[in-house]
Design a protein around this motif. Structure first.
Motif, PDB file in Angstrom:
ATOM      1  N   TYR A  88      -8.761   0.465  -4.331  1.00  0.00           N
ATOM      2  CA  TYR A  88      -7.524   0.942  -4.956  1.00  0.00           C
ATOM      3  C   TYR A  88      -7.330   0.395  -6.364  1.00  0.00           C
ATOM      4  CZ  TYR A  88      -6.199   3.983  -1.305  1.00  0.00           C
ATOM      5  OH  TYR A  88      -6.181   5.048  -0.454  1.00  0.00           O
ATOM      6  N   THR A  89      -7.924  -0.735  -6.661  1.00  0.00           N
ATOM      7  CA  THR A  89      -7.906  -1.244  -8.038  1.00  0.00           C
ATOM      8  C   THR A  89      -8.729  -0.319  -8.932  1.00  0.00           C
ATOM      9  OG1 THR A  89      -7.616  -3.520  -7.283  1.00  0.00           O
ATOM     10  CG2 THR A  89      -8.459  -3.213  -9.516  1.00  0.00           C
ATOM     11  N   VAL A 106      -8.659  -3.395  -1.355  1.00  0.00           N
ATOM     12  CA  VAL A 106      -7.981  -3.711  -2.619  1.00  0.00           C
ATOM     13  C   VAL A 106      -8.872  -3.343  -3.802  1.00  0.00           C
ATOM     14  CG1 VAL A 106      -7.077  -5.578  -4.064  1.00  0.00           C
ATOM     15  CG2 VAL A 106      -6.498  -5.495  -1.632  1.00  0.00           C
ATOM     16  N   ASP A 149      -6.714   2.820  -9.460  1.00  0.00           N
ATOM     17  CA  ASP A 149      -5.584   2.569 -10.348  1.00  0.00           C
ATOM     18  C   ASP A 149      -6.014   2.369 -11.803  1.00  0.00           C
ATOM     19  OD1 ASP A 149      -2.698   2.108 -10.591  1.00  0.00           O
ATOM     20  OD2 ASP A 149      -3.272   0.052 -11.118  1.00  0.00           O
ATOM     21  N   VAL A 176       0.848  -1.204   0.000  1.00  0.00           N
ATOM     22  CA  VAL A 176       0.000   0.000   0.000  1.00  0.00           C
ATOM     23  C   VAL A 176       0.878   1.246   0.000  1.00  0.00           C
ATOM     24  CG1 VAL A 176      -1.642   1.360   1.364  1.00  0.00           C
ATOM     25  CG2 VAL A 176      -1.995  -1.101   1.087  1.00  0.00           C
ATOM     26  N   VAL A 215      -0.713  -1.860  -6.588  1.00  0.00           N
ATOM     27  CA  VAL A 215      -1.990  -2.559  -6.504  1.00  0.00           C
ATOM     28  C   VAL A 215      -1.827  -4.062  -6.754  1.00  0.00           C
ATOM     29  CG1 VAL A 215      -4.326  -2.708  -7.457  1.00  0.00           C
ATOM     30  CG2 VAL A 215      -3.265  -0.486  -7.132  1.00  0.00           C
ATOM     31  N   MET A 258      -0.549  -5.484  -3.664  1.00  0.00           N
ATOM     32  CA  MET A 258      -1.629  -5.451  -2.670  1.00  0.00           C
ATOM     33  C   MET A 258      -2.490  -6.699  -2.805  1.00  0.00           C
ATOM     34  SD  MET A 258      -3.340  -1.698  -2.430  1.00  0.00           S
ATOM     35  CE  MET A 258      -2.376  -0.329  -2.997  1.00  0.00           C
ATOM     36  N   ARG A 259      -2.881  -7.008  -4.044  1.00  0.00           N
ATOM     37  CA  ARG A 259      -3.737  -8.169  -4.291  1.00  0.00           C
ATOM     38  C   ARG A 259      -3.016  -9.458  -3.885  1.00  0.00           C
ATOM     39  NH1 ARG A 259      -8.360  -9.757  -3.726  1.00  0.00           N
ATOM     40  NH2 ARG A 259      -9.139  -7.933  -4.788  1.00  0.00           N
TER      41      ARG A 259
END
Length: 167
Positions: free
Chosen positions: A121-122, A118, A125, A65, A70, A73-74
């Motif tokens: 933020y996906t 997630v 992004d 993060v 991203v 993150m996943r």
């Protein structure tokens, strides 16, 4: 006279047998209680190890993060999900089932919060000029995620409190 000795000997033998049987019953109860305590300690040890693993996974997630990565993150969230699933698979002794449920509920709420984070933020992004991110909803979504996270932490703390009370 012989008959009286025989009766006394028989009475003493019966009393001894009764004492041995009573003592054996107590020993069996002590053994059973000791086994329950050992099972409880083993379970709590497994929970502690799983929570340490989860903490490491979440630290890696936090690192992703902070980098704004991203994809990482996943990946780190998926690793944390596996650890959370492992927690749900632990076999709790009968007298710790309520503690197990609190841990599973708390971890499930954390899993939901992490997944939603997630996803958020996906979306950010992957936003484009043609499909921009709706920043007007950002604060509300972050607040909802924080609420989920806090609910999960409360459940985990509830499990810890129940475990402390049973010791």
């Amino acid at each position: 006279m012989k008959h009286t000795r025989f009766v006394r000997a028989l009475a003493v033998l019966c009393a001894a047998a009764l004492a041995v049987a009573t003592l054996g019953g107590c020993m069996q109860q002590d053994t059973s209680a000791a086994q329950r305590q050992a099972d409880n300690r083993e379970y709590m040890s497994q929970v502690n190890q799983t929570m340490e693993d989860l903490q490491e996974r979440l630290a890696s997630f936090t690192d992703a993060v902070s980098r704004g990565d991203v994809v990482s993150m996943r990946t780190q969230a998926d690793n944390a999900f596996k650890t959370i699933d492992d927690l749900g698979k632990l076999e709790a002794p009968e007298d710790l089932k309520d503690i197990q449920q609190a841990y599973v509920d708390g971890a499930g709420a954390l899993k939901d919060a992490l997944s939603d984070y997630v996803d958020l933020y996906t979306e950010i992004d992957s936003a484009t000029e043609e499909q921009p991110f709706d920043w007007a909803s950002y604060d509300e979504r972050i607040g909802d995620i924080q609420d989920q996270y806090n609910a999960g932490i409360e459940k985990l703390e509830e499990g810890d409190q129940k475990a402390a009370e049973k010791q």
